[in-house]
Structure formats: structure tokens, C-alpha cells
Design an enzyme around this catalytic site. Sequence first.
Site, PDB file in Angstrom:
ATOM      1  CD  GLU A   1      -2.987   5.622   6.678  1.00  0.00           C
ATOM      2  OE1 GLU A   1      -2.948   5.603   5.442  1.00  0.00           O
ATOM      3  OE2 GLU A   1      -2.059   5.166   7.398  1.00  0.00           O
TER       4      GLU A   1
ATOM      5  N   GLY B   1       2.357   2.423  10.723  1.00  0.00           N
ATOM      6  CA  GLY B   1       3.324   3.509  10.565  1.00  0.00           C
ATOM      7  C   GLY B   1       4.019   3.911  11.852  1.00  0.00           C
TER       8      GLY B   1
ATOM      9  CG  ASN C   1      -1.676   1.232   1.451  1.00  0.00           C
ATOM     10  OD1 ASN C   1      -1.764   2.062   0.546  1.00  0.00           O
ATOM     11  ND2 ASN C   1      -2.247   1.393   2.647  1.00  0.00           N
ATOM     12  CD1 TRP C   2       3.462   0.888  -2.769  1.00  0.00           C
ATOM     13  CD2 TRP C   2       3.729   2.071  -4.654  1.00  0.00           C
ATOM     14  NE1 TRP C   2       4.220   0.144  -3.627  1.00  0.00           N
ATOM     15  CE2 TRP C   2       4.409   0.844  -4.796  1.00  0.00           C
ATOM     16  CE3 TRP C   2       3.756   2.979  -5.717  1.00  0.00           C
ATOM     17  CZ2 TRP C   2       5.107   0.492  -5.953  1.00  0.00           C
ATOM     18  CZ3 TRP C   2       4.451   2.633  -6.880  1.00  0.00           C
ATOM     19  CH2 TRP C   2       5.113   1.404  -6.981  1.00  0.00           C
ATOM     20  CE  LYS C   3      -0.066   3.398   4.726  1.00  0.00           C
ATOM     21  NZ  LYS C   3      -0.104   3.528   6.154  1.00  0.00           N
TER      22      LYS C   3
ATOM     23  N   GLY D   1       2.803  -1.123   4.302  1.00  0.00           N
ATOM     24  CA  GLY D   1       2.828   0.296   3.951  1.00  0.00           C
ATOM     25  C   GLY D   1       4.253   0.751   3.708  1.00  0.00           C
ATOM     26  N   GLY D   2       4.855   1.368   4.722  1.00  0.00           N
ATOM     27  CA  GLY D   2       6.186   1.982   4.600  1.00  0.00           C
ATOM     28  C   GLY D   2       7.222   1.103   3.915  1.00  0.00           C
TER      29      GLY D   2
ATOM     30  CG  HIS E   1      -5.900   1.969   5.102  1.00  0.00           C
ATOM     31  ND1 HIS E   1      -5.475   2.951   5.973  1.00  0.00           N
ATOM     32  CD2 HIS E   1      -4.882   1.087   4.995  1.00  0.00           C
ATOM     33  CE1 HIS E   1      -4.235   2.659   6.369  1.00  0.00           C
ATOM     34  NE2 HIS E   1      -3.856   1.532   5.789  1.00  0.00           N
TER      35      HIS E   1
ATOM     36  CB  SER F   1       5.102  -1.674  11.985  1.00  0.00           C
ATOM     37  OG  SER F   1       4.705  -0.337  12.216  1.00  0.00           O
TER      38      SER F   1
ATOM     39  CD  GLU G   1      -3.587  -2.422   7.299  1.00  0.00           C
ATOM     40  OE1 GLU G   1      -2.500  -2.687   6.800  1.00  0.00           O
ATOM     41  OE2 GLU G   1      -4.206  -1.375   7.071  1.00  0.00           O
TER      42      GLU G   1
HETATM   43  P1  PGA Z   1       2.737   0.370   7.659  1.00  0.00           P
HETATM   44  O1  PGA Z   1       1.292   0.595   6.991  1.00  0.00           O
HETATM   45  O2  PGA Z   1       3.285  -0.917   7.111  1.00  0.00           O
HETATM   46  O3  PGA Z   1       3.537   1.574   7.229  1.00  0.00           O
HETATM   47  O4  PGA Z   1       2.533   0.311   9.131  1.00  0.00           O
HETATM   48  C1  PGA Z   1       0.404  -0.481   6.784  1.00  0.00           C
HETATM   49  C2  PGA Z   1      -0.874   0.036   6.171  1.00  0.00           C
HETATM   50  O5  PGA Z   1      -1.306   1.143   6.514  1.00  0.00           O
HETATM   51  O6  PGA Z   1      -1.496  -0.636   5.324  1.00  0.00           O
END
Ligand code: PGA
Length: 261
Positions: free
Chosen positions: A98, A174, A10-12, A235-236, A96, A214, A168
Site C-alpha cells: 500500500e 484484503g 498490521n492494523w493499517k 491485516g484484517g 508495504h 488474507s 505479500e
Molecule cells: P490482509 O492484509 O490480511 O487484510 O489481507 C495483509 C497486509 O496488508 O499486511
Amino acid sequence: MKKRPLIAGNWKMYKTASEAVTLVQTLKAAAHTVSNVTIVICPPFTALSEVSKVLNDTSIDLGAQNMYCAPEGAFTGEISPTMLKDTGCRYVILGHSERRQYFKEDDILIHEKVKTALKYSLIPIVCVGETLTARDAKKHFDVVKTQCDESIGCLEKEDIARVIIAYEPVWAIGTGKTATPDQAEQMHSYIRRLLNERYSQEVGSRIPILYGGSVKPDNTKSLMEKPNIDGALVGGASLKAESFAQIIQEAQQSYEAENPS
Ligand code: PGA
């Protein structure tokens, strides 16, 4: 037997179209030797078409990070399932945390989005997960149960069979704080039980439940070894080809160790 793992990036809101192409080209080279992992990358909307062209001759799949629940219409700023399909998307992340937190998406809207995605043959990756406050108050199972019930609770049997769930925990996204493999497994097996009860054991056992929060190369193996963790939403660590490729390799090795050919 464990399921073939699915690792989604997930590149956000990172990477312009040209940056995305550079990243995916490196990834494509690194993923060349991977045969036992389903790889999905979810760049921002503006990069989907360009990335899709690069992925054309690979087994890496494309996904989007969100979608509106109508095929077209006067919905300024939104994107439809048919538009996503047109760029080559096969998957779409829905609900998600967010989106829930910053854009006030609730389970009713997410449910509509899930139904629409399925109607237009996109595979929804539906995110659920509790906040730290909910976990501290020991309400994490209740929160996740409500999210599951309301967002994917009353689907037809053939529809639920095409859904992917991502657990999640919000406090792990993050932040560098991963849920321990045991904490993650506890919630994954709880979600599995919910699916078994609401649908059937056959459906419950087939639905992939990904872990997200994470995920890094050095914690992938211990998470993937858990019986109810079927992959990861990253994500990251998916923003760098090297770390994402390592996560994929770790997932492949765990799978091969448990399913010797
Ligand atoms: P993260 O994000 O790996 O940076 O914690 C995961 C996500 O939001 O899907």
C-alpha cells in the site's frame, strides 16, 4: 526443525488510541497462554505510546507501519526511527504494497529505510510481492527478485541477519483470496534460494519469511505447515482480538506438532 513462528498484526489506518488500547487489552488476556510464538502488533502511529504502556508487562512486541529514513529533520509529516524507538517499537514494517501503490515508494527509498531502521536498532519487516498482472504474465518471480535485490540486496552480513521478509502477493491483500499454501511455499523457497545465493546458506536459512494476504484462522495451519513459511503478517484478521488470537494459537499448534518437546 522449524523456526519459532512470528505473527504480526498490521492494523493499517484503523483504531483510535482508545480503541487500540481496548483491543490490545483483550489480546493480552488471550495471548497469556502462548509461549512459542513471537507476537508483534503494529498499530497506527497515534496509538503507539498508549499501546506500548499496555504491553509493558507482556511478551507481545510493538511495531510501526512505516518510517522515514532520517533520524530527524525538516520532513513535514514523516516519522523517524528515534521517535519510534521512543514509543517502545522494536519492529517496523517497510515497503508495504500500500505504501508502494498509493505513496509511490520505490525500492531505492525502501532500501534507505531498511538501512536506517537497522542503524537505529529497529527490526525491519520488508514487504515484497507481485500484482495480479505480474502473476498472470508469469513475471512474479522476476518482480520479487528485483524487489529483494534492490531493497535488501547489498546489506552487510550482520545487518541482513536482522531482517525479516514478508511475502505479500498484492492480489491476496484484503481481497479474501489467499495464495494457496503451495503457491506461497513456492515463492518462499525461491526467496530463500536468493538469500542463500546472495549471502550464504547460513544467513538464508535463518531469515524469517512471513506470508501475508488474507491470512485467517482457518488457513493459518495449512500455511504454517510449509517448510519455508515462518509466520504471517496479518491485516484484517488482526483487528479483532478473537481472530488474531486464533491465528496465534494455530501457529503455536503447528510449531509444537513439528517440534515436539
Ligand atoms: P490482509 O492484509 O490480511 O487484510 O489481507 C495483509 C497486509 O496488508 O499486511
